[in-house]
Design an enzyme around this catalytic site. Structure first.
Site, PDB file in Angstrom:
ATOM      1  N   CYS A   9       0.824  -1.121  -0.005  1.00 46.82           N
ATOM      2  CA  CYS A   9       0.150   0.161   0.042  1.00 46.82           C
ATOM      3  C   CYS A   9       0.821   1.048  -0.016  1.00 46.82           C
ATOM      4  CB  CYS A   9      -0.967   0.019   1.224  1.00 46.82           C
ATOM      5  SG  CYS A   9      -0.213   0.032   2.904  1.00 46.82           S
ATOM      6  N   CYS A  81      -4.400  -0.752  -1.822  1.00 46.11           N
ATOM      7  CA  CYS A  81      -5.140   0.745  -2.276  1.00 46.11           C
ATOM      8  C   CYS A  81      -4.878   0.799  -3.871  1.00 46.11           C
ATOM      9  CB  CYS A  81      -4.693   1.636  -1.454  1.00 46.11           C
ATOM     10  SG  CYS A  81      -2.858   2.269  -1.718  1.00 46.11           S
ATOM     11  N   CYS A  88       2.516  -0.013  -8.837  1.00 43.00           N
ATOM     12  CA  CYS A  88       3.201  -1.586  -8.782  1.00 43.00           C
ATOM     13  C   CYS A  88       2.773  -2.449  -9.747  1.00 43.00           C
ATOM     14  CB  CYS A  88       3.201  -2.029  -7.616  1.00 43.00           C
ATOM     15  SG  CYS A  88       4.147  -0.852  -6.217  1.00 43.00           S
TER      16      CYS A  88
END
Length: 264
Positions: A9, A81, A88
């Site tokens: 995250c 999230c 990523c």
């Protein structure tokens, strides 16, 4: 060899830390678990409190950057999230990339936001383990429906579950006050609910606090919520008594009177 799982995250301060602790607890013998952030900012103390509140080990959880992991291969990269997923999604040397978008508890006004986020991530991870492993740990076997309905068939157990669902967490003396029942009877029913996997407990000083088990099946949790929604009269008097209680125990350090502590 154990499969490697990375939770990502943005800040690596709440959701990914919770997921790391939960998966280690559920299937640490099957998965090697990591977490990291695209812009790490340190672990939020409320995250550690929530993890410990669920009876999990929070030792060794530190905020770290995705870059610190180098070119390590992961069988699963799971973002928690949307921002982290966008940053990523082209993770090098990764196998399966999965996007889970959970609201950030740090921005929520709900005082139980961290506990609820733990609950939601735990439910998702239970399914992840079921799908991606050859065996399921006994701690995460689904509660048999017959046992669940038998638990609801008793008035004291039903009202206790509804009160805990409503309040997020309650101790024995609060349930004694709300239900106007003696400590031995309350404790006996709570013990049964904990044994069957409907409740999870944590100890604070001389008191034990109870909450709905984070891995309770979705449909069972929804049944409790729907009962609260459509039958508010069930808790009308118990909540009135609870709200009139003086010096309710809490994480802020209040405690019940000495006589009740000794009884418990």
């Amino acid at each position: 060899m154990m499969k490697k799982v990375l939770f990502v995250c943005t800040a690596n301060s709440a959701r990914s830390q919770m997921a790391e602790a939960l998966l280690r607890h559920l299937a640490g013998d099957q998965f090697e678990v990591f977490s990291a952030g695209t812009a790490p900012s340190g672990v939020d103390p409320r995250t550690l409190d929530a993890i410990k509140g669920f009876g999990l080990n929070a030792e060794g959880l530190v905020s770290k950057s995705v870059a610190s992991l180098g070119e390590r291969h992961f069988d699963y990269v799971i973002s928690l999230c949307d921002k982290a997923h966008q940053e990523c999604r082209h993770w090098p040397s990764s196998g399966v990339v999965i996007a889970w978008d959970f609201p950030d508890p740090k921005t929520s006004p709900d005082p139980n936001a961290f506990a609820r986020t733990m609950q939601e991530i735990g439910e998702r991870l239970r399914l992840f383990v079921l799908v991606n492993s050859k065996k399921v740990d006994s701690e995460i076997r689904p509660l048999p429906p017959l046992t669940f309905f038998k638990s609801l068939a008793d008035e004291t157990r039903l009202l206790s579950l509804l009160l805990i669902e409503q309040e997020g967490e309650l101790c024995v003396c609060e349930l004694m006050e709300a239900l106007a029942l003696p400590q031995p009877k309350i404790s006996r029913h709570l013990s049964q609910l904990r044994k069957h996997g409907l409740l999870l407990d944590r100890r604070q000083g001389q008191w034990v606090f109870y909450r709905i088990h984070p891995l309770l099946s979705d449909w069972m949790r929804n049944m409790l919520k729907e009962t609260l929604k459509h039958s508010p009269e069930l808790l009308e008097q118990p909540l009135a008594r609870l709200n009139e209680m003086n010096s309710r125990p809490s994480a802020e350090g209040n405690s019940c009177d000495e006589e009740r502590i000794n009884e418990h």
